[in-house]
Design an enzyme around this catalytic site. Structure first.
Site, short mmCIF file in Angstrom:
data_model
loop_
_atom_site.label_atom_id
_atom_site.label_comp_id
_atom_site.label_asym_id
_atom_site.label_seq_id
_atom_site.Cartn_x
_atom_site.Cartn_y
_atom_site.Cartn_z
CB CYS A 137 12.05 2.09 34.14
SG CYS A 137 10.72 0.89 33.91
CB CYS A 140 12.60 -1.54 34.35
SG CYS A 140 11.62 -0.84 33.02
CG ASP A 141 15.75 -0.85 36.66
OD1 ASP A 141 15.93 -1.96 36.13
OD2 ASP A 141 15.95 0.22 36.07
#
Length: 313
Positions: A137, A140-141
């Site tokens: 992701c 997300c990261d």
């Protein structure tokens, strides 16, 4: 302690676009319904940085679109139970039982909209470096890799879009593609091919990663001549497809060899009163718009089942 047993006319399992749409329609129909989601409501759509192909919004983030859908459902009266894990189910034509970590539910009708999870990279050190260089992701990261060199594995729209997103942080993005073509939309492919921070490695495949505490190297194999090379990379983001979340249902619902739920055009499974909608079911196209359409049909069909059951009493 024994769990409390609750009855609902309709249980929706999964809170992505398909499940939320079903909840909107069920709430408008004044059904006694509950949506169960084991994670944060919104599903995979929350991982999309920008959405530009959903009617009504020229551009909107995935998290914002999920929030709008959830707010609309709740304002119409939808009951949503977030972070409640399903432990087991028992489906038959006559009875639908769903046991979560908190309750046991008995429902007249069920809509399965559990979606899918990213398929893990098939490399030996995937588990060792998961979260330490191996990610699925970018939204997300991606911010973890400000000024770093990263790779993206995949060839569809998701991979292309995530590569573009990662250019906001990374100094360099390698797209690792085992074939000599992409499968995404032409406008997105053109943007990737012309981006100064992105280098496309066609006919190359990721075979492993290495490092100490965190990933530091990517081992790449040429799919034509078999030659290998080691490249310095701080992270790899995998986008090689998804796996449907159907483990709880396989004993009761007919699945395809890939694990997707088989339905007809009315979202009906082989169990009367049990429907499937969104990415979890077998279909050609998996888009937010198609998930919303599935959720609409499933809710309307579930309402018919519930009305018929009331009449038969």
């Amino acid at each position: 302690m024994s769990k409390e047993i609750k009855h609902k006319e309709l249980i929706i399992i999964g809170g992505g676009p398909a499940g939320l749409t079903a909840a909107i329609y069920a709430s408008r129909a004044k059904l006694d319904m509950l949506l169960i989601e084991d994670q944060i409501v919104g599903g995979q759509v929350r991982n999309s940085y920008t959405i530009e192909n959903y009617p009504g919004f020229k551009s909107i983030s995935g998290s914002d679109l999920a929030d709008v859908m959830q707010q609309q459902a709740e304002e119409l009266g939808a009951e949503i139970d977030e972070f409640d894990m399903i432990e087991k189910v028992n489906f038959s034509d006559d009875e639908k039982i769903i046991e979560t970590s908190s309750y046991i539910y008995k429902a007249d009708s069920v809509i399965i909209a559990t979606g899918a999870t990213p398929r893990k990279l098939p490399i030996p050190n995937e588990e060792k470096f998961s979260g330490k260089g191996i990610h699925y992701c970018a939204v997300c990261d991606g911010a973890m890799y400000e000024g770093k060199v990263v790779g993206v594995v995949g060839g569809g729209n998701s991979a292309l879009e995530e590569a573009l997103f990662l250019t906001k942080f990374a100094s360099k993005v390698y797209m690792i593609r085992r074939y000599d073509y992409f499968k995404g939309e032409k406008t997105t492919i053109d943007e990737v091919m012309n981006h100064p921070k992105i280098e496309v490695l066609f006919n190359e495949d990721l075979v492993n990663v290495d490092g100490e505490d965190f990933m530091q190297k990517a081992i790449i194999k040429n799919t034509i001549d078999g030659s290998e090379k080691v490249m310095d990379m701080d992270a790899i983001f995998g986008f090689i497809g998804t796996e449907p979340k159907t483990a709880h249902f396989k004993e009761f619902i007919e699945l395809t060899p890939t694990g997707n739920i088989k339905t007809d055009e009315l979202m009906r499974t082989k169990v009367h009163g049990v429907f499937a909608a969104g990415d979890v079911r077998e279909k050609e196209y998996r888009q937010i718009t198609t998930a919303v359409a599935d959720g609409t049909i499933a809710a309307l069909q579930a309402e018919k089942v519930i009305v018929e059951k009331k009449k038969s009493k």
